[in-house]
Design a protein around this motif. Structure first.
Motif, PDB file in Angstrom:
ATOM      1  N   LYS A  48     133.602  -5.935 -20.640  1.00 21.83           N
ATOM      2  CA  LYS A  48     134.189  -7.144 -21.197  1.00 21.83           C
ATOM      3  C   LYS A  48     134.186  -7.062 -22.713  1.00 21.83           C
ATOM      4  CE  LYS A  48     134.145 -12.186 -20.934  1.00 21.83           C
ATOM      5  NZ  LYS A  48     133.527 -13.384 -20.351  1.00 21.83           N
ATOM      6  N   LYS A  49     135.354  -7.333 -23.298  1.00 22.94           N
ATOM      7  CA  LYS A  49     135.490  -7.361 -24.737  1.00 22.94           C
ATOM      8  C   LYS A  49     136.210  -8.644 -25.104  1.00 22.94           C
ATOM      9  CE  LYS A  49     137.095  -4.707 -28.719  1.00 22.94           C
ATOM     10  NZ  LYS A  49     137.818  -3.484 -29.189  1.00 22.94           N
ATOM     11  N   GLU A  51     137.498 -12.141 -24.671  1.00 29.50           N
ATOM     12  CA  GLU A  51     137.826 -12.968 -23.505  1.00 29.50           C
ATOM     13  C   GLU A  51     138.223 -12.145 -22.281  1.00 29.50           C
ATOM     14  OE1 GLU A  51     139.870 -16.653 -26.022  1.00 29.50           O
ATOM     15  OE2 GLU A  51     141.127 -15.139 -25.069  1.00 29.50           O
ATOM     16  N   THR A  52     138.479 -10.867 -22.463  1.00 29.75           N
ATOM     17  CA  THR A  52     139.127 -10.067 -21.421  1.00 29.75           C
ATOM     18  C   THR A  52     138.182  -9.034 -20.837  1.00 29.75           C
ATOM     19  OG1 THR A  52     141.208 -10.332 -22.620  1.00 29.75           O
ATOM     20  CG2 THR A  52     141.146  -8.645 -20.901  1.00 29.75           C
ATOM     21  N   VAL A  53     138.237  -8.897 -19.514  1.00 26.84           N
ATOM     22  CA  VAL A  53     137.512  -7.835 -18.824  1.00 26.84           C
ATOM     23  C   VAL A  53     138.476  -6.674 -18.599  1.00 26.84           C
ATOM     24  CG1 VAL A  53     136.248  -7.180 -16.746  1.00 26.84           C
ATOM     25  CG2 VAL A  53     136.007  -9.484 -17.676  1.00 26.84           C
ATOM     26  N   TYR A  54     138.104  -5.497 -19.080  1.00 30.10           N
ATOM     27  CA  TYR A  54     138.930  -4.299 -18.925  1.00 30.10           C
ATOM     28  C   TYR A  54     138.378  -3.494 -17.758  1.00 30.10           C
ATOM     29  CZ  TYR A  54     140.647  -5.600 -23.529  1.00 30.10           C
ATOM     30  OH  TYR A  54     141.210  -6.275 -24.575  1.00 30.10           O
ATOM     31  N   THR A  55     139.225  -3.279 -16.735  1.00 28.56           N
ATOM     32  CA  THR A  55     138.741  -2.629 -15.521  1.00 28.56           C
ATOM     33  C   THR A  55     139.583  -1.409 -15.156  1.00 28.56           C
ATOM     34  OG1 THR A  55     140.102  -4.023 -14.064  1.00 28.56           O
ATOM     35  CG2 THR A  55     137.896  -4.812 -14.585  1.00 28.56           C
ATOM     36  N   LEU A  56     138.911  -0.451 -14.562  1.00 30.00           N
ATOM     37  CA  LEU A  56     139.556   0.711 -13.948  1.00 30.00           C
ATOM     38  C   LEU A  56     139.282   0.619 -12.469  1.00 30.00           C
ATOM     39  CD1 LEU A  56     141.044   3.446 -14.320  1.00 30.00           C
ATOM     40  CD2 LEU A  56     138.788   4.518 -14.492  1.00 30.00           C
ATOM     41  N   ARG A  57     140.363   0.642 -11.657  1.00 31.43           N
ATOM     42  CA  ARG A  57     140.209   0.441 -10.224  1.00 31.43           C
ATOM     43  C   ARG A  57     140.578   1.699  -9.439  1.00 31.43           C
ATOM     44  NH1 ARG A  57     139.398  -4.910  -8.714  1.00 31.43           N
ATOM     45  NH2 ARG A  57     139.289  -6.324 -10.512  1.00 31.43           N
ATOM     46  N   LEU A  58     140.220   1.693  -8.185  1.00 33.24           N
ATOM     47  CA  LEU A  58     140.240   2.911  -7.362  1.00 33.24           C
ATOM     48  C   LEU A  58     141.624   3.498  -7.154  1.00 33.24           C
ATOM     49  CD1 LEU A  58     138.674   4.913  -5.576  1.00 33.24           C
ATOM     50  CD2 LEU A  58     138.974   3.314  -3.665  1.00 33.24           C
TER      51      LEU A  58
END
Length: 419
Positions: A48-49, A51-58
């Motif tokens: 999280k940076k 307000e935003t959560v940065y995600t890498l998904r499968l």
């Protein structure tokens, strides 16, 4: 394995740039972006940076930016519900605990009478069973805790739907636009490595074992005449050689300030039902950063035009569905490109980025173009289409796109086993 790695890198790049375009413009427009995701399915990585959560998904098959207001907000505090609240120094509520209250003994507990976290930004209720009704203002950037996770509230002015039509339009358009920008950047890199094709009457790189190399011609030789016919461009050279398979041609060239004559016999090459003469020479190239920029923009517009022409044929019936390629076909084609070297991988990546941009801009439900179409309808009507109706159209469109994807994938598999 090499092909799989390259495919993942290419699609990761295309999707991340596309979603980055949405993210940047959305943030500049004041929209709360809850998540920037590359891929779908279970999370592999999250940070999280701000307000935003940065995600890498499968599953590396797409991505998304989750903006406040696009879907119903998760928090729903109803009258009679018990919650916990925390306060900032000014006395405003800056954190609301929705569940698992026993885990937050430092909170002030209350039974809710009314809670509005979108417009009024207030919460009213009773701290004691027979106590007075209390009313607290909620901070504009307050968070709520659900299942031990903090989420920022989304006041109406931070939601996608509250923004002006031009801001919403640009937020959606920014994704495909960034894919076009990426294509231009990749083409600039490509032309600065491979060179810019020149129409000068000059020889480019020679292919070993072909007539030009065997006869003693050199890369960079300036072609003055062929069999006495003056040559003033590369186009003129190819037009003279191609209709003369297995024929003797006398090259009059200038090399290092000296004029020489060299004889050779052309070779034949057959393709598309035609037999032409070849000597094994590539078109000459030159290097120029300003010209590479012009060439890159021109190449991008060329492929946009070709994409639109192909789509036009598909609509008019002049294009067979069996000619379409899905993920399997693209994977197979990428493998063939990888085998030919990095320089062609760059060209292929730029083409795929343009393809992604053009397809996404089609006015089809579930695509960016479909969302832009509804915004255009809103501009013409003077009011937005009912959210339920728009959501239904997008759902049906998405289902039809999945059916089309299955058909195209089946065609790809059949082509692999029955080329």
């Amino acid at each position: 394995m090499e092909t799989l790695i390259v495919v993942v890198i290419i699609f990761g790049l295309l999707v991340s740039i596309h979603e980055f375009g949405h993210l940047v413009v959305a943030k500049r427009s004041g929209i709360l972006c809850r998540e920037y995701a590359i891929g779908f399915g279970p999370k592999l990585f999250a940070v999280k940076k701000g307000e935003t959560v940065y995600t890498l998904r499968l599953l590396p098959i797409g991505g998304y930016v989750r903006m406040a207001g696009e879907d119903p907000e998760i928090v729903d505090v109803k009258p009679g519900q018990s919650i916990g609240v925390f306060f900032d120094r000014s006395g405003k509520v800056n954190r609301l605990v929705i569940d698992h209250l026993e885990s937050y003994p430092d909170a002030r507990f209350m039974t809710v009478e009314h809670c509005d976290l979108e417009r009024e930004l207030v919460v009213t209720g009773y701290e004691e069973e027979d106590g007075p009704l209390v009313r607290y203002s909620v901070d504009h950037e307050a968070t709520y805790v659900s299942d031990h996770q903090d989420f920022q509230i989304a006041p109406i002015d931070r939601q996608f739907s509250s923004k002006s039509l031009p801001k919403r339009f640009l937020t959606i358009f920014a994704g495909p636009f960034m894919n076009l920008v990426l294509a231009v950047v990749i083409f600039i890199i490509y032309f600065n490595i491979a060179g810019i094709p020149s129409d000068a009457p000059q020889l480019g790189k020679l292919i070993a074992g072909y007539p030009a190399e065997q006869a003693g011609l050199h890369s960079g030789d300036q072609v003055l005449r062929l069999n006495g016919t003056k040559m003033d461009s590369w186009t003129a050279i190819t037009k003279y050689i191609e209709p003369r398979p297995k024929q003797k041609i006398t090259f009059q060239i200038r090399r290092d300030g000296h004029v020489k004559s060299i004889d050779l016999v052309t070779r034949t090459r057959t393709g598309n039902g035609q037999t032409i003469g070849v000597i094994g020479v590539y078109q000459p190239n030159y290097y120029s950063l300003p010209d590479s920029l012009k060439m890159s923009v021109s190449q991008t517009f060329f492929w946009i035009k070709m994409e639109l022409q192909g789509l036009g044929k598909l609509v008019s019936g002049g294009f067979n569905l069996n000619q379409l390629s899905g993920p399997v076909g693209i994977y197979h084609a990428t493998g063939e490109v990888v085998a030919q070297g990095l320089i062609l991988v760059l060209n292929w990546t730029a083409f795929l980025s343009i393809n992604l941009a053009v397809i996404n801009l089609l006015p089809l439900p579930a695509l960016d173009g479909g969302r832009l179409f509804f915004l255009i309808v809103e501009a013409l009507r003077g009011k937005p289409v009912e959210p339920q109706k728009e959501a239904f159209v997008h759902f049906v469109g998405f289902a039809l796109l999945m059916v089309l994807m299955l058909l195209v994938t089946w065609n790809d598999i059949q082509h692999l086993f029955n080329p």
